[in-house]
Design an enzyme around this catalytic site. Sequence first.
Site, PDB file in Angstrom:
ATOM      1  N   PRO A  71      19.503  41.446  12.246  1.00  0.00           N
ATOM      2  CA  PRO A  71      20.560  40.620  12.832  1.00  0.00           C
ATOM      3  C   PRO A  71      19.941  39.563  13.745  1.00  0.00           C
ATOM      4  CG  PRO A  71      20.527  42.779  13.874  1.00  0.00           C
ATOM      5  CD  PRO A  71      19.523  42.810  12.759  1.00  0.00           C
TER       6      PRO A  71
ATOM      7  N   VAL B 250      16.396  42.960  16.595  1.00  0.00           N
ATOM      8  CA  VAL B 250      17.181  41.728  16.671  1.00  0.00           C
ATOM      9  C   VAL B 250      16.236  40.534  16.743  1.00  0.00           C
ATOM     10  CG1 VAL B 250      17.402  41.724  19.199  1.00  0.00           C
ATOM     11  CG2 VAL B 250      19.151  40.620  17.810  1.00  0.00           C
ATOM     12  N   LYS B 251      16.653  39.470  16.119  1.00  0.00           N
ATOM     13  CA  LYS B 251      15.951  38.189  16.224  1.00  0.00           C
ATOM     14  C   LYS B 251      16.750  37.358  17.217  1.00  0.00           C
ATOM     15  CE  LYS B 251      14.911  34.023  13.637  1.00  0.00           C
ATOM     16  NZ  LYS B 251      15.305  33.276  12.439  1.00  0.00           N
ATOM     17  N   LEU B 252      16.190  37.145  18.391  1.00  0.00           N
ATOM     18  CA  LEU B 252      16.898  36.380  19.419  1.00  0.00           C
ATOM     19  C   LEU B 252      16.796  34.886  19.136  1.00  0.00           C
ATOM     20  CD1 LEU B 252      15.905  38.149  22.750  1.00  0.00           C
ATOM     21  CD2 LEU B 252      18.144  38.126  21.645  1.00  0.00           C
TER      22      LEU B 252
ATOM     23  N   THR C 263      20.881  36.211  16.538  1.00  0.00           N
ATOM     24  CA  THR C 263      21.899  35.724  17.457  1.00  0.00           C
ATOM     25  C   THR C 263      22.091  34.219  17.331  1.00  0.00           C
ATOM     26  OG1 THR C 263      20.293  35.513  19.252  1.00  0.00           O
ATOM     27  CG2 THR C 263      21.454  37.627  19.057  1.00  0.00           C
TER      28      THR C 263
END
Length: 123
Positions: free
Chosen positions: A72, A99-101, A74
Amino acid sequence: MNPSPFVIAGRVFRSRLMVGTGKFPSAQALRDAVEASDAEIVTVAMRRADLSKAAGDSILSALDPKRHLILPNTSGARTADEAVRLAKIARAGGMEPWVKLELTPEPRYLLPDPIETLRAAEM
């Protein structure tokens, strides 16, 4: 000569290629592209994913969680709080705790905000 393994947090990947899910006209087109690329990591923008239904012509229906790390991201978040909220939604929706910020407060140029990204990572 084989390249060294690609290892992230103890998980080994054959490929270093990551594929995004944006801009595909259908789930089938996405499925075909991911299959052709042989990528094992596929990023999904939480703003575009419908976690309520993984069937039919949706982004998630095109991906096999047994074959792909569904990562996921952001994308579209403008603040650290918003990015963390999107990451929590992904986790609540059953996605991996990865997560990939991405924080891009200026949608026209998509320039990242390093301060808000750091703040989100700390949160």
